[in-house]
Each structure stands twice: as C-alpha cells, then as structure tokens.
Design a protein around this motif. Structure first.
Motif, PDB file in Angstrom:
ATOM      1  N   ASP A  20      30.429  41.016  40.889  1.00  0.00           N
ATOM      2  CA  ASP A  20      30.644  41.471  42.265  1.00  0.00           C
ATOM      3  C   ASP A  20      29.764  40.753  43.283  1.00  0.00           C
ATOM      4  N   ARG A  21      28.634  40.178  42.836  1.00  0.00           N
ATOM      5  CA  ARG A  21      27.781  39.464  43.785  1.00  0.00           C
ATOM      6  C   ARG A  21      28.377  38.117  44.200  1.00  0.00           C
ATOM      7  N   TRP A  22      29.296  37.608  43.402  1.00  0.00           N
ATOM      8  CA  TRP A  22      29.889  36.308  43.690  1.00  0.00           C
ATOM      9  C   TRP A  22      30.979  36.411  44.767  1.00  0.00           C
ATOM     10  N   SER A  23      31.024  35.429  45.635  1.00  0.00           N
ATOM     11  CA  SER A  23      32.174  35.244  46.518  1.00  0.00           C
ATOM     12  C   SER A  23      33.362  34.776  45.682  1.00  0.00           C
ATOM     13  N   LEU A  24      34.523  34.721  46.296  1.00  0.00           N
ATOM     14  CA  LEU A  24      35.687  34.215  45.559  1.00  0.00           C
ATOM     15  C   LEU A  24      35.453  32.755  45.132  1.00  0.00           C
ATOM     16  N   ARG A  25      34.889  31.955  46.023  1.00  0.00           N
ATOM     17  CA  ARG A  25      34.616  30.555  45.669  1.00  0.00           C
ATOM     18  C   ARG A  25      33.683  30.476  44.447  1.00  0.00           C
ATOM     19  N   GLU A  26      32.635  31.262  44.487  1.00  0.00           N
ATOM     20  CA  GLU A  26      31.701  31.245  43.349  1.00  0.00           C
ATOM     21  C   GLU A  26      32.369  31.716  42.062  1.00  0.00           C
ATOM     22  N   ALA A  27      33.223  32.716  42.167  1.00  0.00           N
ATOM     23  CA  ALA A  27      33.904  33.228  40.967  1.00  0.00           C
ATOM     24  C   ALA A  27      34.853  32.171  40.406  1.00  0.00           C
ATOM     25  N   VAL A  28      35.562  31.490  41.306  1.00  0.00           N
ATOM     26  CA  VAL A  28      36.482  30.430  40.865  1.00  0.00           C
ATOM     27  C   VAL A  28      35.693  29.317  40.173  1.00  0.00           C
ATOM     28  N   SER A  37      40.721  30.736  32.313  1.00  0.00           N
ATOM     29  CA  SER A  37      41.877  30.212  33.041  1.00  0.00           C
ATOM     30  C   SER A  37      42.598  31.233  33.916  1.00  0.00           C
ATOM     31  N   TRP A  38      42.132  32.494  33.879  1.00  0.00           N
ATOM     32  CA  TRP A  38      42.744  33.531  34.703  1.00  0.00           C
ATOM     33  C   TRP A  38      41.677  34.201  35.567  1.00  0.00           C
ATOM     34  N   ILE A  39      42.108  34.669  36.724  1.00  0.00           N
ATOM     35  CA  ILE A  39      41.224  35.448  37.588  1.00  0.00           C
ATOM     36  C   ILE A  39      42.023  36.566  38.247  1.00  0.00           C
ATOM     37  N   ALA A  40      41.348  37.694  38.503  1.00  0.00           N
ATOM     38  CA  ALA A  40      41.959  38.807  39.250  1.00  0.00           C
ATOM     39  C   ALA A  40      41.089  39.059  40.472  1.00  0.00           C
ATOM     40  N   PRO A  41      41.472  38.484  41.607  1.00  0.00           N
ATOM     41  CA  PRO A  41      40.647  38.651  42.812  1.00  0.00           C
ATOM     42  C   PRO A  41      40.780  40.048  43.416  1.00  0.00           C
ATOM     43  N   TRP A  42      39.769  40.433  44.163  1.00  0.00           N
ATOM     44  CA  TRP A  42      39.793  41.681  44.937  1.00  0.00           C
ATOM     45  C   TRP A  42      40.081  41.347  46.396  1.00  0.00           C
ATOM     46  N   ARG A  43      40.771  42.235  47.050  1.00  0.00           N
ATOM     47  CA  ARG A  43      41.222  41.963  48.417  1.00  0.00           C
ATOM     48  C   ARG A  43      40.060  41.771  49.389  1.00  0.00           C
ATOM     49  N   ASN A  44      38.962  42.531  49.210  1.00  0.00           N
ATOM     50  CA  ASN A  44      37.838  42.352  50.137  1.00  0.00           C
ATOM     51  C   ASN A  44      37.243  40.949  50.010  1.00  0.00           C
ATOM     52  N   LEU A  68      46.295  41.166  41.613  1.00  0.00           N
ATOM     53  CA  LEU A  68      45.467  41.376  42.799  1.00  0.00           C
ATOM     54  C   LEU A  68      45.030  42.839  42.792  1.00  0.00           C
ATOM     55  N   CYS A  69      43.717  43.041  43.014  1.00  0.00           N
ATOM     56  CA  CYS A  69      43.145  44.390  43.097  1.00  0.00           C
ATOM     57  C   CYS A  69      42.813  44.676  44.560  1.00  0.00           C
ATOM     58  N   ARG A  70      43.352  45.625  45.184  1.00  0.00           N
ATOM     59  CA  ARG A  70      44.308  46.566  44.708  1.00  0.00           C
ATOM     60  C   ARG A  70      45.052  47.164  45.882  1.00  0.00           C
ATOM     61  N   GLY A  71      46.253  47.699  45.607  1.00  0.00           N
ATOM     62  CA  GLY A  71      46.979  48.529  46.554  1.00  0.00           C
ATOM     63  C   GLY A  71      46.828  49.981  46.152  1.00  0.00           C
ATOM     64  N   GLY A  72      47.631  50.839  46.788  1.00  0.00           N
ATOM     65  CA  GLY A  72      47.615  52.246  46.427  1.00  0.00           C
ATOM     66  C   GLY A  72      47.094  53.124  47.540  1.00  0.00           C
ATOM     67  N   VAL A  93      50.897  43.375  49.264  1.00  0.00           N
ATOM     68  CA  VAL A  93      51.997  42.677  48.589  1.00  0.00           C
ATOM     69  C   VAL A  93      52.094  41.236  49.085  1.00  0.00           C
ATOM     70  N   GLU A  94      51.989  41.069  50.399  1.00  0.00           N
ATOM     71  CA  GLU A  94      52.064  39.704  50.957  1.00  0.00           C
ATOM     72  C   GLU A  94      50.926  38.843  50.426  1.00  0.00           C
ATOM     73  N   GLU A  95      49.751  39.425  50.352  1.00  0.00           N
ATOM     74  CA  GLU A  95      48.603  38.670  49.824  1.00  0.00           C
ATOM     75  C   GLU A  95      48.814  38.307  48.352  1.00  0.00           C
ATOM     76  N   ALA A  96      49.331  39.283  47.588  1.00  0.00           N
ATOM     77  CA  ALA A  96      49.576  39.008  46.164  1.00  0.00           C
ATOM     78  C   ALA A  96      50.571  37.864  46.007  1.00  0.00           C
ATOM     79  N   ALA A  97      51.609  37.883  46.842  1.00  0.00           N
ATOM     80  CA  ALA A  97      52.612  36.817  46.774  1.00  0.00           C
ATOM     81  C   ALA A  97      51.992  35.474  47.159  1.00  0.00           C
ATOM     82  N   GLU A  98      51.196  35.480  48.221  1.00  0.00           N
ATOM     83  CA  GLU A  98      50.566  34.250  48.694  1.00  0.00           C
ATOM     84  C   GLU A  98      49.664  33.646  47.613  1.00  0.00           C
TER      85      GLU A  98
END
Lengths: 277, 277
Positions: A20-28, A37-44, A68-72, A93-98
């Motif tokens: 959780d301390r990593w940004s998306l760039r750092e996680a990638v 080879s897989w990642i599940a990003p969070w919307r924030n 993508l985490c998460r809707g609901g 949904v749009e973000e998940a598609a993108e």
C-alpha cells in the motif's frame, strides 16, 4: 495422500493493497523486477497517477490487469445518494475498461441503518442497474462476499451462497463471484458453494492471504500465506476443480507487511505462494 | 406497521460476564436489588465461590438459572486431550445440575490445526459422547454458534444452520441451539434457520447485546442493546414466533461496561431491554 499439484507462478497477481505504500508506478516497477505478470490496481492509486498514465504504465510494462478494486457500496439512505453511488460505479467500469481489466470487484457496502434486508435489496438493485453499462464496456462484475465481521461497515454480502444467489439473476458473462479465502474460509458451505459457482461458470477471481491467530486487528490483521490457519491449497484446488484457472491475487491488509520494503514483500509472497497456495 | 409487542421484564436474565468484575455473590445481590429474577453464572465464578455455596446463594435469593456458561471446547490434537475435554464437560454437566440450570451452553471450540472439517467432526463426536451423561442429569445441551470471526480461536460452529444440523442428530430434549444476536445477526439465513430451529423445538436460549460501529475490539467490543446496528426486536419476535418464551440473557463482553458500577449496568440494561429488545 493425493499428490499436491503446485500452482503456476504465472497466475500470481499483486493486489496493490499488499504494497500500500507504493504508488502505481512503483508497484508496476516492483512487479517487473519480481517477474510477476499480473496486477490488481486500486482506484485511489489510479487516480493519483492519472487514468491515462496508469494505463500507459501497465501496458508498457506488459502487465495484465486481473481486476480493478473496487466498485460497490450501493446502499445509501436517500435515492440521490444511491444515484451518486451508481454514477461512481459507472466511472469504475470506465476505468476498468480503460485499464484492460476483465473484472470490476464489487465490495457491496453496508446498510445505512439497522435494516440489513433493505441494504441487501439496494445491492441487488444497484447491480441490476450497473450491468447493462458494464456489459457495453466489456467488464464483468465480480461480487465479493466479505467476512461477516465487516457486515456493519463494508458489505451486507457475507457468504458465497448469498453472492451466488445474487449473481444467478444475471448471465455469467455479466456477473460472477470473487472467492477470497480470508472472507470465506470459516464457512461450513464453502466447498459446496465453490462447486455451485463453478457449475454456473461464476468464479471470476481468487484472492489469497491468511487468517492469523490471534488476529491482531479486524481490518489490518490479514496474514501472509502460511502464517495462519486457512487451508489454502485445499481451497485453491477446489476453485480450480470448479473451473477457475485465472489469476490469483495476493491481497493483504496488514500494517507490518506495509512497513516492509516492497521488494521484500514480493519476494516473500512468491515464496509463500509456491509453498502454500 | 405491526404493533411492536413489548418484552416481559420477567424474562430478563443477567449473564454474569456482563458484570465481570462482580463475584457470584455480588451478582446475585445485584440481581436482587434490581429485581432481576434470572442469572446465568460462569463456571470460573462458580469455582471461586464454591459449587455448594453458589447453589445456596442462588437458591436463597430465589433466582432461577437460565444457563451455565459454559461447556464445549471439544476438538484437540490428541485422543487423551479430547478425553480430558470430555471429562471437563461432564463436570460442567454436574455443576449445571447442582445449580438447577436447565441448559449447559456449549462453545464448541476451535480446531487444533488448519483442518476445520476434522475439528467439526470432533465437536459432533464430543456432543454425542456427552449426551447420555447430560440426559441422566436432566441437563439439555445448547449448541451456540459463534460469530465466524471466532472460528479460529473459539468455535468451529459458526452458523445457526450448522448448529441446527448438528442438533438434528439428537432428541430436542437432549440437544438444542442457543441464539445469540451478536453471533448471528449478519446471517442471510437467520430467519429461516430460527424458523427451522423452532419447528424442531430446538431453541433453548436467547442472548442479547449489540454490534457497535466501529467495533472497538474483536472480543471485548460488544455493545449495550440500542448502541449498535442489530435489529433486536425483529430477532426477538422471530425467536418467539418459533416458540421460545424462556429467559433472555444479556451477555456483554465490553471493558467499558465492566468498568461501570454493576448496579448502573443493571439499571441501564433493564432500560435498554425494555426499549430495544
């Protein structure tokens, strides 16, 4: 003793909350270094990096997006607030598609008051309203039952039986269920409900972590695989026998793990994944 | 709107854990001052006071014993240890009989390792071995499903459906189920399983407290009735419709409540019982 078939490391996915301390760039970049080879990003985290940049980062790294985490969070006291939640789900949904995710994970939300049955009804209505939009965008919705200890604060959907029943109103191409071992391991009906989900081709995600004893915290008390009491291999094999052979996300909410250097977390989770999942 | 029928104060029982700082003598005297006619003692408090003295205290006060807390804890890694647990359960039955309790509450215990299915089997075997002894002593066993968040540390029996299924192997005169709102409120099958328990005359106890948001602690985080999100009246009426009209225990594990003067706790619980149960 049956031969215990090892799980394929190629299915391993980093759910971004685990680092959780990593940004998306750092996680990638961390996934690249660790050959994950897989990642599940969070919307924030996607919002912090920007959606277009997030897409570029993931695509350039050659990573695939397990979910993508998460809707609901559908229930709310007023119709206006429920509409706002639905609008937010459409953005998800749009973000998940993108991002090229096949699945949007749904953490369905708590009731706004004591009426849990009404809360569940609003969840069902919210999903029904979201489905046509998700279908247009090629996104499957994954109902994730949460542990009953989160019933008052995060999700009125608390068992796999309940998630299966809610999903049954829709095509399996539109709505499935997410099996997270932390949330469902205690359930006497776990294996029969995994089987039922499989018969309907409903399993769209599988998340692993562990249940530590004693549990240090209700929210941040999940453990690394192997540190707790969950029969991870048995559940993984049941999920596979039910037809799910997709990515397996490691999703761990734990402050001690968040405080470790990310590269060490990824090394440890790869090792534990091979040993225990 | 249906008319909400008020609950009878004569059914109110003090589960002794609610005033954990009190000895059995203090709890008995507190009930007398508060005009509460039922008590559910805990075995550790009975042991402190002595069994014969406990019996005398309760009898002299004219109190009735809604249940003894608790037997159970059946699973263990070795046959010798499981036998020791069974022996302890037999002592619990003898104590329940001596105190004039009709029910011994069973908190069934966790598995000693990752094999929760085996743990459940040991629970079933333990109850089967205990039943003839309990029947001889005129004691009904009450299987209490615990909240799934206690599955690893206190009970592999986690739903009313599971408790009903386990009880079904025995006569309702020998084995019933205890409905504790804190443990079962989240369950999508709650009302159907209460109904099922009622059809089999299985309900032998009803415990009330509340689920506070946010939950301050996994063990000591229960709330006073009315302070949380549980639909107490709806559940009470369902339990009554299922045929249970016996005592209603207030059972609250909460350090803040333990820190209050006992007489204030009893006054508050009477008020909240009338308002919310």
């Amino acid at each position: 003793m049956p031969i215990e078939q090892k799980v394929d490391l190629g299915r391993l996915s980093l759910n971004q909350i685990t680092t959780d301390r990593w940004s998306l760039r750092e996680a990638v970049e961390g996934c690249l270094r660790a050959d994950i080879s897989w990642i599940a990003p969070w919307r924030n985290k996607v919002a912090e990096a920007g959606l277009a940049e997030s897409r570029r980062l993931i695509r350039d790294a050659g990573l695939r997006v397990s979910s993508l985490c998460r809707g609901g969070m559908f229930p709310a006291a007023t119709a206006a607030e429920r509409q706002a939640r639905l609008d937010d789900n459409r953005r998800a949904v749009e973000e998940a598609a993108e991002l090229g995710a096949e699945v949007l994970v749904l953490v369905c939300g708590p009731a706004p008051d004591r009426d849990i049955a009404q809360g569940r009804q609003w969840v069902a209505e919210g999903i029904e309203q979201l489905v046509p939009f998700a279908r247009e965008h090629g996104i499957r919705l994954g109902i994730e039952p949460l542990h009953p200890m989160y019933a008052a604060e995060r999700s009125v959907v608390v068992t796999l039986a309940q998630a299966n029943a809610m999903a049954a109103a829709f095509s399996p191409d539109d709505v499935g269920v997410v099996v997270d071992v932390f949330h469902v391991w205690w359930d006497p009906d776990l294996y029969s409900q995994i089987e039922r989900a499989g018969e309907q081709r409903r399993i769209v995600g599988f998340h692993v972590s562990d249940w530590i004893v004693p549990t240090p915290d209700m929210l941040l008390g999940r453990g690394m695989m192997g540190d707790g009491v969950i029969e991870l291999r048995r559940i993984r094999q049941a999920v596979e026998a039910a037809g799910y052979t997709g990515p397996i996300e490691v999703e761990i909410f734990n402050r001690a793990i968040w405080d470790m250097p990310g590269d060490e977390v990824l090394a440890l989770m790869k090792q534990r994944y091979v040993e225990h999942v």
